[in-house]
Design a protein around this motif. Structure first.
Motif, short mmCIF file in Angstrom:
data_model
loop_
_atom_site.label_atom_id
_atom_site.label_comp_id
_atom_site.label_asym_id
_atom_site.label_seq_id
_atom_site.Cartn_x
_atom_site.Cartn_y
_atom_site.Cartn_z
N LEU A 1 10.35 -5.11 -9.98
CA LEU A 1 9.49 -5.20 -8.82
C LEU A 1 9.90 -4.21 -7.73
N SER A 2 10.92 -3.43 -8.00
CA SER A 2 11.36 -2.43 -7.01
C SER A 2 11.33 -1.06 -7.66
N PRO A 3 10.52 -0.15 -7.15
CA PRO A 3 10.35 1.16 -7.78
C PRO A 3 11.53 2.10 -7.58
N GLU A 4 12.47 1.74 -6.70
CA GLU A 4 13.56 2.66 -6.37
C GLU A 4 14.42 3.02 -7.59
N ASN A 5 14.56 2.06 -8.50
CA ASN A 5 15.45 2.26 -9.64
C ASN A 5 14.75 2.84 -10.85
N GLU A 6 13.47 3.13 -10.73
CA GLU A 6 12.74 3.64 -11.88
C GLU A 6 12.93 5.15 -12.01
N ALA A 7 12.86 5.60 -13.25
CA ALA A 7 12.92 7.04 -13.49
C ALA A 7 11.64 7.68 -12.99
N PRO A 8 11.67 8.97 -12.62
CA PRO A 8 10.44 9.62 -12.14
C PRO A 8 9.34 9.53 -13.20
N ASP B 1 3.46 3.19 -4.98
CA ASP B 1 2.76 2.54 -3.87
C ASP B 1 2.28 1.15 -4.25
N VAL B 2 1.77 1.03 -5.47
CA VAL B 2 1.26 -0.26 -5.93
C VAL B 2 2.41 -1.26 -6.05
N VAL B 3 3.51 -0.84 -6.65
CA VAL B 3 4.65 -1.74 -6.84
C VAL B 3 5.21 -2.19 -5.49
N ILE B 4 5.33 -1.24 -4.55
CA ILE B 4 5.85 -1.57 -3.22
C ILE B 4 4.92 -2.56 -2.52
N LYS B 5 3.62 -2.33 -2.64
CA LYS B 5 2.66 -3.22 -1.97
C LYS B 5 2.70 -4.62 -2.58
N CYS B 6 2.78 -4.68 -3.92
CA CYS B 6 2.88 -5.98 -4.59
C CYS B 6 4.15 -6.72 -4.15
N ALA B 7 5.25 -5.97 -4.04
CA ALA B 7 6.52 -6.59 -3.63
C ALA B 7 6.42 -7.12 -2.20
N ASN C 1 4.80 -14.27 -9.46
CA ASN C 1 3.38 -13.94 -9.28
C ASN C 1 3.10 -12.44 -9.28
N ALA C 2 3.86 -11.66 -8.52
CA ALA C 2 3.62 -10.22 -8.48
C ALA C 2 3.99 -9.56 -9.81
N ARG C 3 4.98 -10.10 -10.48
CA ARG C 3 5.36 -9.55 -11.79
C ARG C 3 4.23 -9.75 -12.80
N THR C 4 3.54 -10.88 -12.70
CA THR C 4 2.37 -11.11 -13.56
C THR C 4 1.28 -10.09 -13.25
N THR C 5 1.08 -9.81 -11.97
CA THR C 5 0.09 -8.80 -11.56
C THR C 5 0.41 -7.45 -12.16
N LEU C 6 1.65 -7.03 -12.05
CA LEU C 6 2.04 -5.71 -12.54
C LEU C 6 1.96 -5.62 -14.07
N GLY D 1 -4.73 -12.84 -6.60
CA GLY D 1 -4.76 -12.57 -5.16
C GLY D 1 -3.97 -11.33 -4.80
N ILE D 2 -2.83 -11.17 -5.41
CA ILE D 2 -1.99 -10.00 -5.13
C ILE D 2 -2.68 -8.73 -5.62
N ALA D 3 -3.33 -8.80 -6.79
CA ALA D 3 -4.05 -7.63 -7.30
C ALA D 3 -5.16 -7.20 -6.32
N GLU D 4 -5.88 -8.17 -5.78
CA GLU D 4 -6.94 -7.87 -4.82
C GLU D 4 -6.37 -7.27 -3.54
N MET D 5 -5.30 -7.90 -3.02
CA MET D 5 -4.72 -7.43 -1.76
C MET D 5 -4.04 -6.07 -1.90
N ALA D 6 -3.51 -5.79 -3.10
CA ALA D 6 -2.84 -4.51 -3.32
C ALA D 6 -3.83 -3.39 -3.61
N GLY D 7 -5.11 -3.73 -3.70
CA GLY D 7 -6.12 -2.70 -3.94
C GLY D 7 -6.14 -2.18 -5.35
N MET D 8 -5.75 -3.03 -6.32
CA MET D 8 -5.74 -2.58 -7.71
C MET D 8 -7.16 -2.59 -8.28
#
Length: 775
Positions: free
Chosen positions: A38-45, A78-84, A177-182, A520-527
């Motif tokens: 749920l945190s994009p900082e540790n992901e590879a480019p 951006d999506v991951v950060i917003k979901c988090a 919940n956000a992990r399910t969204t992603l 709800g998170i998918a809607e709010m995150a603009g997915m």
């Protein structure tokens, strides 16, 4: 009459071992869910479009299965950060509410614990001398003061376990919940497994913790009570009282919170402003998502824990004055705990069918997979009950039956548990038939929306009343069979049979609100719309399974409260309950009225809180420039505060009604009148609870049927924003407090009054009926 095949030592090992397996399995499921990052900082480019790298990796739980830019045209980080961020806001709101609620509940818990000690201690004037046993006058048992002390301790233990169960469930749900969204970006199958595993964490933790704490309490109390098993298991009943007391406030407080936010968001957002559900422009949207967790997760977890604790306590109390207790047969005495232990193992195997053995690849497979869980667990548990009954019970034994000992065979007890188990499945599928939009009852309700909200309401109410018929017959058959075979002990273990697959039931139940939050998170995150369609499909299935879970809870509550009623009548030395006696009849008619009084209080509470929420949402839409255009953020915090303040304030009167009624009636009018109150509340409460839950569920799914537009008939009624859809939204809004506040809380009312009466039975039998003594 023969001994048991399973030795006492084996039973002492198997029960905590099964609980440990349940906890370990829950932790494994949690670790698997946590691997969804749920945190994009540790992901590879991420590879860029046209870079020639293609899709790299293949990590099972990572995000490199799809390029999010190709999926949605939005940068993945951006999506991951917003979901988090959204998840964090929901989690903080839920945690804040529960901590506030638990502060008030904690004060009540301490005050009521003092009351238990004073009432039970006064039975023998706080004497420390041993007294003749209630059922074996030739033997001496521990003093009433000991019962007061240990009942108070077990009450506090049950209350704390209930609170922990609810809180852990909420934390797990907001973690997932956000992990399910992603995961929904990779397909509906991945999202389903994440949501279901998260529900399984809650289910197994609650079932295992409830069993383990009860087992430890019995063994600790046994150090003092020794051979006085009558006193030991009478004091253990406080465990069920503590669990249900906290469940009442959790269900009522959480239900008021979630429905105040939901009604406010729907009426202003959907009907007046014509914006989608969970639109980030709606000021009540965060409060709405918080409510799913504090009401449908925390409250429901505490509720089912209370049912489990009470059914176990009712069975143990009756067994302690039967041959199991008289002969000090520890293995047979622990039969209810061994049933629950087998249930954990059966549910573990069942869960693998959803997460490992079969893979969901299409939306249409979601609901069948969840229903398959119920069927598999019931079939496997039937075999499990047979094994436990064969190993843990003597071939012949006696069960206490209103002053006499009834001879019973172990195969008869097997049938008692099995009939409760299968009755639960029948209730579940009947509930599904009346609340799922795959069947004609809900489709008829949706069709009635063509002529407006009035006809929608009429059809919905008729559906709810009709849906009561088969569940009541199933409960009636269970009662007749189990009582005929093994008296009140049979009814108690039938209730335990209905709850024996509680881990699977809770996993399915918790899956629903997690999926709802994910949408709800998918809607709010603009997915993208495609992601929202997947989360909506998960939510629609979860909505039906949540109704099934409520059906289980209500059915088991009926059996549990009847078993507790039988234990109370025995403990209060009432030989018969004659409804033609004026003392009993006035209790009967007042008891039948209580569920209506309670429902009126809870529904008005939702209405009052929703009124404030609607006014605040309208104020923000009208006074904040740029809110409708989406250029500024709404003030979510104020709406969260309105729901919190209203629910804390409004949960106290209904809670007081339930908790004080047995004390007032038992003290002033005596045990005969109180027995009438308990019978009346049971008979009317079950009917109203089933009707309210199913009516609300049907209205909700009628709305979703129109919104999804999956059939030609549904498309004819829709689309969103049409007159038929607006009528469906109004019906759903009316049904919200029915299915999520009043209906689910009623099953706690009937259980809690019964277990409270049982705990205070020695006081009522000795000092009760003051008015009749005076006049």
């Amino acid at each position: 009459m023969g001994g048991t095949i399973l030795t006492d030592l084996a039973a002492e090992i198997l029960i905590p071992a099964a609980a440990a397996v349940g906890i370990a399995y829950a932790l494994v499921q949690w670790i698997l869910v946590a691997r969804v990052r749920l945190s994009p900082e540790n992901e590879a480019p991420w590879p860029q479009r046209g870079s020639g790298d293609g899709v790299v990796g293949g990590d099972k739980n990572g995000y490199d299965d799809f390029l999010i830019e190709e999926e949605e045209g939005i940068n993945n980080r951006d999506v991951v950060i917003k979901c988090a961020e959204i998840q964090s806001a929901i989690s903080e709101g839920a945690t804040s509410f529960l901590f506030t609620e638990y502060q008030y509940v904690g004060i009540f818990m301490v005050a009521f614990a003092v009351l238990i000690f004073l009432f039970l201690g006064s039975v023998e004037g706080f004497s420390t001398k041993s007294q003749p046993c209630t059922y074996s006058k030739d033997k001496y048992c521990k003093p009433a003061l000991a019962n007061a002390i240990f009942s108070t301790a077990s009450f506090l233990l049950g209350a704390i376990t209930s609170i922990v169960s609810g809180f852990l469930g909420m934390k797990i749900a907001t973690f997932a919940n956000a992990r399910t969204t992603l995961e929904a970006r990779k397909g509906v199958g991945k999202a389903f497994i994440t949501a279901f595993r998260s529900g399984a964490v809650m289910g197994f933790l609650l079932a295992a913790n409830g069993l383990l704490v009860l087992y430890i309490a019995i063994n600790l109390f046994k150090l003092y009570y020794g051979d006085d098993w009558e006193g030991l298991f009478e004091s253990i009943t406080g465990y069920g009282l503590g669990g249900s007391s906290m469940a009442l406030f959790g269900r009522v407080g959480g239900g008021i919170y979630t429905k105040a936010a939901d009604v406010g968001a729907d009426l202003v957002g959907k009907v007046e402003r014509d914006i989608p559900e969970d639109d980030p422009r709606n000021p009540a949207v965060i409060a709405d998502n918080v409510g799913d967790n504090v009401g449908d997760i925390a409250g429901m977890g505490s509720d089912l824990f209370g049912s489990y604790a009470e059914s176990s306590c009712a069975a143990l109390v009756v067994a302690s004055i039967s041959s199991f207790g008289i002969n000090h047969d520890f293995t047979a005495m622990c039969y209810p705990l061994l049933i629950s232990s087998m249930g954990i193992i059966v549910c573990l195997i069942t869960t693998l069918f959803a997460t490992e053995f079969f893979e969901i690849k299409a939306v249409k497979e979601i609901e069948p997979t969840l229903k398959r869980q119920l069927i598999i667990s019931t079939a496997l548990m039937t075999a499990g009950i047979a094994i436990v009954s064969w190993l843990a019970l003597p071939y012949k034994f006696t069960i206490f039956n209103f002053g006499e000992q009834k001879e019973v065979a172990n195969w008869q007890l097997f049938f008692c548990v099995a009939v409760g188990l299968w009755a639960g499945l029948i209730i579940g599928f009947v509930t599904e038939y009346y609340t799922s939009n795959a069947y004609s009852p809900v489709q008829d309700v949706a069709d009635s929306c063509r002529t407006g909200a009035a006809t929608n309401v009429i059809f919905g109410l008729a559906l709810g009343y009709k849906s009561v018929i088969i569940p009541i017959f199933a409960i009636a058959v269970s009662i007749f069979v189990s009582f005929s075979l093994a008296a009140m002990y049979g009814i108690a273990v039938a209730a335990l049979g209905m709850l024996s697959t509680i881990a699977t039931g809770l996993a399915i139940d918790a899956y629903g609100p997690i999926s709802d939050n994910a949408g709800g998170i998918a809607e709010m995150a603009g997915m993208s719309h495609r992601i929202r369609e997947r989360t909506d499909a998960l939510d629609a299935a979860g909505n039906t399974t949540a109704a099934i879970g409520k059906g289980f809870a209500i059915g088991s509550a009926a059996l549990v409260s009847l078993a507790l009623f039988g234990a109370f009548v025995s403990r209060a030395n009432i030989s018969t309950v004659d409804v033609l006696t004026p003392k009993v009849f006035i209790g009967l008619i007042v008891g039948a009225m209580l569920p209506y009084w309670f429902s009126a209080m809870t529904m008005k509470s939702v209405g009052s809180a929703a009124l404030k929420m609607v006014e605040e949402v309208r104020r923000q839409f009208n006074s904040i420039p740029g809110l409708m255009e989406g250029t500024v953020k709404p003030d979510y915090a104020t709406c969260v505060k309105i729901s919190t303040d209203a629910s804390i304030k409004e949960m106290i009167p209904p809670g007081a009604l339930v908790m004080l009624t047995p004390l007032i009636v038992g003290t002033l009018f005596g045990v005969e009148t109180l027995s009438g109150v308990l019978a009346g509340a049971l008979v009317s409460g079950v009917q109203i609870a089933i009707s309210a839950s199913n009516t609300g569920g049907a209205w909700d799914n009628a709305k979703k049927y129109i919104e999804a537009g999956a059939t030609e008939h549904a498309r004819m009624l829709g689309p969103k924003g049409s007159d038929a859809h607006k009528a469906a939204v109004i019906g759903d809004t009316i049904g919200d407090p029915l299915k999520d506040t009043s209906g689910p809380s009623l099953n706690i009312l009937i259980k809690l009054m019964a277990v409270e009466s049982l705990v205070f039975a020695p006081f009522f039998a000795t000092h009760g009926g003051l008015l009749f003594k005076i006049f």
